[in-house]
Write a protein that holds these residues in place. Sequence first.
Motif, PDB file in Angstrom:
ATOM      1  N   THR A 121       1.031  -1.230  -0.135  1.00  0.00           N
ATOM      2  CA  THR A 121       0.001   0.053   0.047  1.00  0.00           C
ATOM      3  C   THR A 121       0.986   1.156   0.183  1.00  0.00           C
ATOM      4  OG1 THR A 121      -0.164  -0.157   2.318  1.00  0.00           O
ATOM      5  CG2 THR A 121      -2.118  -1.009   1.079  1.00  0.00           C
TER       6      THR A 121
ATOM      7  N   TYR B 141      -3.726   3.585  -0.768  1.00  0.00           N
ATOM      8  CA  TYR B 141      -4.313   3.392   0.436  1.00  0.00           C
ATOM      9  C   TYR B 141      -5.668   4.377   0.622  1.00  0.00           C
ATOM     10  CZ  TYR B 141      -1.932   7.163   2.346  1.00  0.00           C
ATOM     11  OH  TYR B 141      -1.218   8.523   2.286  1.00  0.00           O
TER      12      TYR B 141
ATOM     13  N   GLN C  57      -8.553   2.776  -2.188  1.00  0.00           N
ATOM     14  CA  GLN C  57      -8.645   1.339  -2.364  1.00  0.00           C
ATOM     15  C   GLN C  57      -8.488   0.456  -1.016  1.00  0.00           C
ATOM     16  OE1 GLN C  57      -5.510   0.994  -5.498  1.00  0.00           O
ATOM     17  NE2 GLN C  57      -7.200   0.010  -6.833  1.00  0.00           N
ATOM     18  N   ASP C  58      -9.365  -0.558  -0.970  1.00  0.00           N
ATOM     19  CA  ASP C  58      -9.331  -1.330   0.353  1.00  0.00           C
ATOM     20  C   ASP C  58      -8.706  -2.594   0.090  1.00  0.00           C
ATOM     21  OD1 ASP C  58      -9.437  -2.465   2.424  1.00  0.00           O
ATOM     22  OD2 ASP C  58     -11.909  -2.314   2.470  1.00  0.00           O
TER      23      ASP C  58
ATOM     24  N   GLU D  32      -8.328  -5.069   1.619  1.00  0.00           N
ATOM     25  CA  GLU D  32      -9.109  -6.261   2.160  1.00  0.00           C
ATOM     26  C   GLU D  32     -10.147  -6.977   1.224  1.00  0.00           C
ATOM     27  OE1 GLU D  32     -12.116  -7.440   5.588  1.00  0.00           O
ATOM     28  OE2 GLU D  32     -11.641  -5.484   5.313  1.00  0.00           O
TER      29      GLU D  32
ATOM     30  N   THR E 173      -5.818  -1.802  10.822  1.00  0.00           N
ATOM     31  CA  THR E 173      -5.449  -2.511   9.697  1.00  0.00           C
ATOM     32  C   THR E 173      -4.985  -3.843   9.800  1.00  0.00           C
ATOM     33  OG1 THR E 173      -4.865  -0.348   8.868  1.00  0.00           O
ATOM     34  CG2 THR E 173      -3.510  -2.148   7.844  1.00  0.00           C
TER      35      THR E 173
ATOM     36  N   LYS F   5      -7.995  -6.540   9.641  1.00  0.00           N
ATOM     37  CA  LYS F   5      -8.244  -6.563   8.266  1.00  0.00           C
ATOM     38  C   LYS F   5      -7.179  -7.486   7.460  1.00  0.00           C
ATOM     39  CE  LYS F   5      -9.683  -2.789   6.051  1.00  0.00           C
ATOM     40  NZ  LYS F   5      -9.422  -1.620   5.344  1.00  0.00           N
TER      41      LYS F   5
END
Length: 332
Positions: free
Chosen positions: A174, A194, A197-198, A200, A217, A220
């Motif tokens: 990220t 970061y 976007q995710d 996960e 974080t 996740k």
Amino acid sequence: MKAFIINKYTKGGLQLAAIPTPTVGENEVLVEVYAAGLNVLDSKIKTGEFKLILPYKLPLILGHDVAGIITQVGENVTKFKVGDEIYSRPADHHIGTFADYISINEKDVALKPKNLTMEEAASIPLVALTAWQALVEHADLKEGQKVFIQAGSGGVGTIAIQLAKHLGATVATTASTKSFELLKRLGADVLIDYKTQDFETMLKDYHVVLNSQDTKTLKKSIKILKPEGQVISISGPPTHEFADEMGLPWYLKAVLSLISFGIRRKAKKRDVDFYFLFMKASGSQLEKITKLIEADIIKPVVDKIYPFEQTNEALKYVESGRAKGKVVIKVK
């Protein structure tokens, strides 16, 4: 000699002071400091955040990374001689690289890579040892595996990405989009913004996560791992195993067990191993890292170099979180 010290835990700046040059123990080398790297760890010690697990006596000279020249050796020293150019991450309770000189146990020292400047060499030890101990020593990362390295443009991230690629792994990371080109050059395969976007929702069935972010974080990150995957955290929470390693008293072991209970339970439910890593000084591991540097497999990433007198400004820049790679002070 000149040194930047703290007399008490503070959110303010360091104090420039004149103090005696350190004496040299029988297993130590005296190093004239040419450059010193700065780390978030310096800031956390300065504010007292780590005073329970690293109870330093004050006043204290900060600084965990050094490159310089040996000017004196203890009577039992066998690996080094006066005039050797070295680099090191001094052991906990023996730090103090924001100074003209520092004495270091020879077991924590390695010869400086021949292809690096003093400033580049000073950027390496703490972050490279962290990456090595996470990915090689603990994770035993293998060719073909997938690793998620958070905050790829940070000090640890820039080295960990290069090491993971050398080991043959697929690397996700990220960062902000302005860092993507740098991270592609370092070897990152999957780049995640970061801000928009995710990770996960984008990553799954990973073998290893190197966590350097907050607890949210970390939680996740556990979800993207395969069963029997590993999450190695360098940002906490510390565990009771860590308390054992550090020789902390029973009541701190109980506190850390309680603090880490939620994460350990979440990891266990998903058949994932959680490990808190607090890196250790190691000259022998630095020697292995030196070989990778001299083979151009690992390259230093230095954002800014400040003169010694501007150590406080350099530390503020590290604390801002904007640095790409490492920040270094030039002492000589």
